[in-house]
Write an enzyme that holds these catalytic residues in place. Structure first.
Site, PDB file in Angstrom:
ATOM      1  N   THR A 138       0.829  -1.209   0.000  1.00 57.63           N
ATOM      2  CA  THR A 138       0.000   0.000   0.000  1.00 57.63           C
ATOM      3  C   THR A 138       0.858   1.251   0.000  1.00 57.63           C
ATOM      4  OG1 THR A 138      -1.631  -1.214   1.296  1.00 57.63           O
ATOM      5  CG2 THR A 138      -1.888   1.175   1.185  1.00 57.63           C
ATOM      6  N   TYR A 167     -13.844  -4.540   0.376  1.00 56.36           N
ATOM      7  CA  TYR A 167     -15.065  -3.938  -0.187  1.00 56.36           C
ATOM      8  C   TYR A 167     -16.233  -4.903  -0.302  1.00 56.36           C
ATOM      9  CZ  TYR A 167     -18.108  -0.914  -2.906  1.00 56.36           C
ATOM     10  OH  TYR A 167     -19.165  -0.160  -3.315  1.00 56.36           O
ATOM     11  N   TYR A 185      -2.505 -10.456   4.741  1.00 58.02           N
ATOM     12  CA  TYR A 185      -2.495  -9.067   5.209  1.00 58.02           C
ATOM     13  C   TYR A 185      -3.858  -8.760   5.825  1.00 58.02           C
ATOM     14  CZ  TYR A 185      -1.622  -3.974   4.952  1.00 58.02           C
ATOM     15  OH  TYR A 185      -1.447  -2.640   5.231  1.00 58.02           O
ATOM     16  N   ARG A 209      -8.820  -0.945   6.188  1.00 61.26           N
ATOM     17  CA  ARG A 209      -8.869  -0.752   4.741  1.00 61.26           C
ATOM     18  C   ARG A 209      -9.814  -1.726   4.044  1.00 61.26           C
ATOM     19  NH1 ARG A 209      -5.076   2.687   2.671  1.00 61.26           N
ATOM     20  NH2 ARG A 209      -3.280   3.221   3.977  1.00 61.26           N
ATOM     21  N   LYS A 217       0.544 -10.409   8.204  1.00 57.08           N
ATOM     22  CA  LYS A 217       0.848  -9.010   8.512  1.00 57.08           C
ATOM     23  C   LYS A 217      -0.380  -8.511   9.257  1.00 57.08           C
ATOM     24  CE  LYS A 217       1.737  -4.361   6.851  1.00 57.08           C
ATOM     25  NZ  LYS A 217       1.793  -3.414   5.708  1.00 57.08           N
ATOM     26  N   ILE A 232       6.443  -5.036   9.666  1.00 55.38           N
ATOM     27  CA  ILE A 232       6.443  -4.361   8.368  1.00 55.38           C
ATOM     28  C   ILE A 232       5.920  -2.950   8.639  1.00 55.38           C
ATOM     29  CG2 ILE A 232       5.500  -4.292   6.032  1.00 55.38           C
ATOM     30  CD1 ILE A 232       5.167  -7.311   6.139  1.00 55.38           C
TER      31      ILE A 232
END
Length: 288
Positions: free
Chosen positions: A45, A108, A134, A139, A162, A205
């Site tokens: 990202t 989404y 992830y 998000r 992550k 990360i």
């Protein structure tokens, strides 16, 4: 294979005209490795990957691959979307050039927990490299409960998470209480990296490490070495910087700081992002 240490998700440097500054990208990759990073993450990202063309993504990956091969360090690459079929194709396109693929929870569409497990099972079965899931509900719009985390950790070819859930929640505590042997949990929230490392995360990360690599590397090393007092001190010392770097949408402040330091040629970001405000940039520079 258990991934551990600090992995820096590189920004994508642009020139003032918006073209990628590939020489600056290569220089930045070497710089974070010189600063103590274990490896780098390409096309995350922080790299504004969604605004890059397919050709640009391929060239960015080529630069990062070359650097990691020269330095003999791990390379993680972002690949995947909210389409399972497209995610399978994206991960397959990486080939075996990378150490692991970082693939986001489908966003989404908000699939069920069972749908998320099925998505990653399909992806893992078809991936030429190990997968890192992830998990970032901020998000994606969907979080993973403890049972889903446990199921994912048992899927062959998934080697880690992550983990970036915006805090230390119940599912995080349950997960960290029984992480399988050889499974990596990488802290993905810069602000909560120290607490998650304290709970036993194998590494981090962190986008902020683009500008403070040595400090984040020392933080990870201190927790991994069991040096609690030093680790706590280093974690506390990074709170103000992390807050400043994320005062506006990632990675706009980070790029503004890097440009001000002359590390990248411009603070340019692609729409829909806008460059950092002068006040945000100056606040971050003061904390350094």
């Amino acid at each position: 294979m258990t991934l551990s240490g600090l992995f820096v998700p590189l920004v994508t440097p642009f020139k003032d005209d918006g073209d990628i500054a590939f020489t600056a990208l290569e220089r930045l990759a070497h710089s974070v490795l010189d600063g103590g990073a274990t490896g780098i993450v390409a096309l995350a990202t922080t790299a504004e990957t969604s605004t890059l063309t397919a050709d640009e993504r391929s060239r960015v990956l080529a630069v990062c691959t070359r650097v990691c091969e020269e330095r003999d360090v791990p390379l993680i690459a972002g690949a995947g979307s909210n389409s399972t079929a497209e995610s399978v194709a994206a991960v397959a396109s990486l080939g075996t050039r990378v150490t692991a693929a970082l693939s986001v929870v489908p966003y989404y569409t908000r699939p069920s927990q069972a749908g998320i497990v099925a998505h990653f099972a399909r992806l893992a079965a078809n991936s030429p490299v190990p997968l890192i899931v992830y998990n970032i509900p901020y998000r994606t719009g969907v979080g993973l409960d403890a049972d889903t985390l446990f199921q994912l950790a048992r899927i062959p070819n998934i080697i880690g998470f992550k983990h970036a859930v915006g805090g230390i929640d119940d599912a995080t505590m349950a997960m960290m209480s029984c992480v399988p042997d050889g499974f990596a949990v990488l802290a993905g929230d810069d602000l909560y990296a120290s607490p998650l490392l304290a709970l036993g995360a194998t590494g981090a990360i962190t986008a902020s490490a683009n500008v403070a690599t040595a400090a984040f590397a020392a933080l990870v090393d201190a927790w991994r070495a069991g040096e609690t007092a030093r680790a706590q001190q280093r974690g506390h010392s990074l709170v103000e910087l992390t807050s400043a770097l994320f005062a506006e949408p990632n990675p706009v402040v980070i790029k503004s700081v890097l440009a001000a330091q002359g590390i990248i040629p411009s603070s340019f970001v692609r729409l829909p992002l806008l460059p950092a405000t002068a006040s945000a940039r100056d606040r971050a520079l003061r904390t350094l």
